[in-house]
Design an enzyme around this catalytic site. Sequence first.
Site, short mmCIF file in Angstrom:
data_model
loop_
_atom_site.label_atom_id
_atom_site.label_comp_id
_atom_site.label_asym_id
_atom_site.label_seq_id
_atom_site.Cartn_x
_atom_site.Cartn_y
_atom_site.Cartn_z
N ASP A 98 53.43 27.02 29.80
CA ASP A 98 52.81 25.90 30.50
C ASP A 98 51.48 26.38 29.94
OD1 ASP A 98 50.27 24.39 30.62
OD2 ASP A 98 50.81 24.13 33.54
N GLY A 99 50.48 26.40 28.90
CA GLY A 99 50.09 26.93 28.16
C GLY A 99 50.19 27.46 26.71
N GLY A 100 48.87 27.02 26.29
CA GLY A 100 49.01 27.88 24.77
C GLY A 100 50.33 27.25 23.42
N GLY A 115 43.95 27.08 35.35
CA GLY A 115 42.51 26.13 34.26
C GLY A 115 42.18 25.29 33.80
N PHE A 116 42.71 25.88 32.50
CA PHE A 116 42.01 25.31 30.94
C PHE A 116 42.99 24.60 29.97
CE2 PHE A 116 38.08 27.31 33.56
CZ PHE A 116 37.39 25.88 33.39
N GLY A 117 43.26 23.97 29.30
CA GLY A 117 43.87 23.52 28.31
C GLY A 117 43.20 24.37 27.11
N GLY A 118 43.74 24.07 25.98
CA GLY A 118 43.51 24.92 24.58
C GLY A 118 42.99 26.62 24.93
N MET A 147 53.50 30.70 34.59
CA MET A 147 52.38 29.97 33.17
C MET A 147 52.14 31.04 32.20
SD MET A 147 51.04 27.85 34.42
CE MET A 147 49.12 27.44 33.21
N SER A 167 50.85 17.77 28.78
CA SER A 167 49.46 17.26 29.42
C SER A 167 48.70 16.46 29.61
CB SER A 167 49.22 19.08 29.52
OG SER A 167 48.05 18.85 30.70
N HIS A 185 52.96 15.81 32.59
CA HIS A 185 52.14 16.75 33.75
C HIS A 185 51.01 16.62 33.56
CE1 HIS A 185 52.73 21.01 34.83
NE2 HIS A 185 51.31 20.53 33.92
N HIS A 245 51.90 19.42 38.91
CA HIS A 245 51.45 20.84 38.48
C HIS A 245 49.82 21.46 39.74
CE1 HIS A 245 50.16 24.82 36.34
NE2 HIS A 245 50.84 25.00 37.29
N ASP A 297 48.11 17.73 35.51
CA ASP A 297 47.84 18.99 36.13
C ASP A 297 46.39 18.66 37.56
OD1 ASP A 297 48.39 21.58 34.71
OD2 ASP A 297 47.57 20.47 32.88
N MET A 326 47.64 23.30 41.13
CA MET A 326 46.86 24.29 41.05
C MET A 326 45.58 24.01 41.94
SD MET A 326 46.19 24.45 37.09
CE MET A 326 47.02 22.87 36.70
N GLY A 332 49.41 19.87 25.97
CA GLY A 332 48.54 19.50 26.15
C GLY A 332 47.43 19.46 24.73
N SER A 333 46.40 20.21 24.19
CA SER A 333 46.24 19.73 23.12
C SER A 333 47.09 20.27 22.29
CB SER A 333 45.52 20.69 23.26
OG SER A 333 45.94 22.06 23.22
N MET A 341 43.40 19.85 40.26
CA MET A 341 42.43 21.05 39.77
C MET A 341 41.38 21.19 41.22
SD MET A 341 42.64 22.38 36.47
CE MET A 341 43.70 22.77 35.27
C1 DX5 Z 1 46.42 25.11 32.24
C2 DX5 Z 1 47.18 23.20 32.53
C3 DX5 Z 1 47.58 23.55 31.08
C4 DX5 Z 1 47.12 22.48 30.19
C5 DX5 Z 1 48.05 23.07 28.91
O1 DX5 Z 1 45.63 25.16 33.07
O2 DX5 Z 1 48.12 24.09 33.50
O3 DX5 Z 1 48.71 22.27 31.58
O4 DX5 Z 1 46.60 20.92 30.51
O5 DX5 Z 1 47.50 22.77 27.67
P1 DX5 Z 1 47.57 23.71 26.51
O6 DX5 Z 1 48.40 22.83 26.58
O7 DX5 Z 1 46.61 22.95 25.80
O8 DX5 Z 1 47.46 25.01 26.60
ZN ZN Z 2 49.48 23.08 33.94
#
Ligand code: DX5
Ligand code: ZN
Length: 221
Positions: free
Chosen positions: A173-175, A140-143, A135, A8, A31, A64, A33, A66, A195-196, A35
């Site tokens: 997707d996520g974590g 909404g947010f990475g990390g 999900m 991501s 990926h 993706h 995102d 959102m 992502g992170s 938003m």
């Molecule tokens: C969150 C995004 C993800 C995000 C994942 O809403 O849809 O794609 O970038 O980030 P990580 O892998 O850091 O959880």
């Molecule tokens: Zn995403």
Amino acid sequence: MPVRISPSILSADFANLERDLGRIATADLVHVDVMDGHFVPNLTIGLPVVERLRQVSPVPLDVHLMIDDADRWAPRYAELGAFSVTFSAEAAADAVATARAIRSSGARASIAVKPGTPVEPYLETLDEFDMILVMTVEPGFGGQSFQADTMPKLARAREAVRASGLDVWLEVDGGIDTETIVTAVAAGADTVVAGSAVYGGDPAERIAALRAAAATVALSS
Ligand code: DX5
Ligand code: ZN
């Protein structure tokens, strides 16, 4: 089929997106995102930027969305050449019609469900989708931390895909990191966003580590 890795760019340097796309050339997808600050409390990029990303990306775009009003906007991302367009189930008035519009514009059609949204209604029309995104965090947010309580839902989706005989991909997707990817792949994921975990270090090394971790799980499908 090995697990697909989709880094991501939410965790990339937004002032150096072309450079950071070049760093994930060994990934299967990228990926992206999108938003809108309404469907989620964060704002990223839209059509003009995604179009430029498509022109310079070494790998196909896994967009993706959102955003609210998915029915209206999702086909536009397909038209600009995204490989896959995922829209949020909670933001679509008519998911099947939107998926059909994405496909008719030349992209793979995918639907995302938030952690608290049931997947079952969409399993009844599996042939309308090329991918389902489960999900594993609130969008909404990475990390954020991986929510393992979404795994039974993913497993039910895997069972439905298997029973259907259709080639519908299942994305998480996520974590995701080298530990949680094992949990997700074991539950049925075949496409993994990170992502992170990718951009937090050397992206090529991180992608290789995720692939190695995923390969420790024998996909049962
Ligand atoms: C969150 C995004 C993800 C995000 C994942 O809403 O849809 O794609 O970038 O980030 P990580 O892998 O850091 O959880
Ligand atoms: Zn995403």
